[in-house]
Design an enzyme around this catalytic site. Sequence first.
Site, PDB file in Angstrom:
ATOM      1  N   ASN A 219       0.850  -1.195   0.000  1.00 50.50           N
ATOM      2  CA  ASN A 219       0.000   0.000   0.000  1.00 50.50           C
ATOM      3  C   ASN A 219       0.884   1.243   0.000  1.00 50.50           C
ATOM      4  O   ASN A 219       2.067   1.172   0.364  1.00 50.50           O
ATOM      5  CB  ASN A 219      -0.962  -0.008   1.199  1.00 50.50           C
ATOM      6  CG  ASN A 219      -0.248  -0.202   2.520  1.00 50.50           C
ATOM      7  OD1 ASN A 219       0.587   0.613   2.910  1.00 50.50           O
ATOM      8  ND2 ASN A 219      -0.559  -1.288   3.223  1.00 50.50           N
ATOM      9  N   PRO A 220       0.355   2.378  -0.421  1.00 54.10           N
ATOM     10  CA  PRO A 220       1.170   3.601  -0.503  1.00 54.10           C
ATOM     11  C   PRO A 220       1.793   4.006   0.826  1.00 54.10           C
ATOM     12  O   PRO A 220       2.891   4.580   0.839  1.00 54.10           O
ATOM     13  CB  PRO A 220       0.187   4.649  -1.012  1.00 54.10           C
ATOM     14  CG  PRO A 220      -0.796   3.861  -1.818  1.00 54.10           C
ATOM     15  CD  PRO A 220      -0.971   2.572  -1.055  1.00 54.10           C
ATOM     16  N   TYR A 221       1.108   3.756   1.936  1.00 48.46           N
ATOM     17  CA  TYR A 221       1.695   4.098   3.235  1.00 48.46           C
ATOM     18  C   TYR A 221       3.012   3.353   3.435  1.00 48.46           C
ATOM     19  O   TYR A 221       4.055   3.955   3.737  1.00 48.46           O
ATOM     20  CB  TYR A 221       0.704   3.757   4.341  1.00 48.46           C
ATOM     21  CG  TYR A 221       1.268   3.878   5.744  1.00 48.46           C
ATOM     22  CD1 TYR A 221       1.865   5.043   6.186  1.00 48.46           C
ATOM     23  CD2 TYR A 221       1.204   2.788   6.619  1.00 48.46           C
ATOM     24  CE1 TYR A 221       2.386   5.149   7.474  1.00 48.46           C
ATOM     25  CE2 TYR A 221       1.711   2.879   7.908  1.00 48.46           C
ATOM     26  CZ  TYR A 221       2.302   4.057   8.329  1.00 48.46           C
ATOM     27  OH  TYR A 221       2.819   4.154   9.599  1.00 48.46           O
ATOM     28  N   GLY A 222       2.980   2.035   3.272  1.00 49.62           N
ATOM     29  CA  GLY A 222       4.199   1.252   3.430  1.00 49.62           C
ATOM     30  C   GLY A 222       5.261   1.604   2.406  1.00 49.62           C
ATOM     31  O   GLY A 222       6.456   1.663   2.714  1.00 49.62           O
ATOM     32  N   LYS A 225       6.955   4.946   3.337  1.00 47.25           N
ATOM     33  CA  LYS A 225       7.878   4.759   4.453  1.00 47.25           C
ATOM     34  C   LYS A 225       9.152   4.044   4.001  1.00 47.25           C
ATOM     35  O   LYS A 225      10.265   4.397   4.427  1.00 47.25           O
ATOM     36  CB  LYS A 225       7.205   3.960   5.569  1.00 47.25           C
ATOM     37  CG  LYS A 225       6.235   4.754   6.416  1.00 47.25           C
ATOM     38  CD  LYS A 225       6.958   5.707   7.364  1.00 47.25           C
ATOM     39  CE  LYS A 225       6.017   6.331   8.376  1.00 47.25           C
ATOM     40  NZ  LYS A 225       6.714   7.240   9.307  1.00 47.25           N
TER      41      LYS A 225
END
Length: 418
Positions: A219-222, A225
């Site tokens: 996902n874009p969050y991971g 990061k």
Amino acid sequence: MLPSNRNRQQPRAGRSWSFSEMDFSDPKRKPRFLSKLVMLAFLTAMCILMLTHPQYHSSCPSVFAVREPGVTHVLVTGGAGYIGSHAALRLLTDSYRVTIVDNLSRGNIGAIKVLQKLFPQPGRLQFIYADLGDAKSVNRIFSENAFDAVMHFAAVAYVGESTLEPLRYYHNITANTLVVLEAMAAHGVKTLIYSSTCATYGEPEKMPITEETPQVPINPYGKAKKMAEEIILDFSKSADLAVMILRYFNVIGSDPEGRLGEAPRPELREHGRISGACFDAALGIIPGLKVKGTDYETPDGTCIRDYIDVTDLVDAHVKALDKAQRGKVGIYNVGTGKGRSVKEFVDACKKATGADIKIDYFPRRPGDYAEVYSDPTKINRDLNWTAQRTDLLESLRVAWRWQKLHRSGYGAPLAATI
């Protein structure tokens, strides 16, 4: 410093300085009148400068701008947020000097006020309202403060939201981290404790997750990061930094003494942590709890996560700061080493709150994964850190006490408090 009046020519005794005389009766005095206008304009400009830039109020530098033997000054980005504010509380309790920088888009001014009330002594805590996306502001903050270390928490951090607004996540997490690193490089700050996430691992084939588990975020969050981590690692190779990257799992709980808690903005609750949703349902703020995904390949069909108490989490950050060494990079998972299903979590939440929470089941949330829990062996060995608050029910009871007393979070929104 304002110009001295000692060398100004004074009017002769008994002479009248009426405007009519200065303007019309003596043409030779026009240059003096013009000089007075210039001086008046200069003084006005200086007054405006002093009013809008508090650092000019005194010729003495701020205590935050001076390095003091035996005092470590830590910049905490995102220090008004849930985890950042708890970290700031721990640092202040341990006698660190703390500067919090936050744009309050996700943080709470109420958390800052709590910390200011607890630590009112000069030179302990300062709060700076700023956006890390503004490189000029960040550079000015670094130039006006003598930081010894940075704890970088500031981020948007909801998996579901990241799938809906990916560009926002790459900008807020990856690009803003780059801005912070550039400021650190420009001003010689050599220690970084970076708040990362287990979301960088994606959905590994084997459990538990070690630091050697391949990072394949889904996902874009991971992904954002992971990109930030890569930038930090590349920069550290030539910058002689002391770097600690902490990849932590699902955070729960709150300050055991009831001073701080989790208070997401109402419009973000649907993207937030499951604990917040459970408490909202118990308080009647929402009609029930939405469990997303019941067909995962787990014993009860719901996701399995490693729930880490926020008090343990910030303890890991402080231990990482203490052990950080120039020229070295430490990467650590921060978790309990035990996975709990969403169903187990909801059952514990019902017991903690005493409420009969209505449960509604929905399809899987985009970007989620079935099972994630840590192997904390490395952090146990290197940092002498072990999760102490591993009783899920007790962590939820502590958090519930704060939630009951703070039904509206920390209070009035920013516009009414600043």
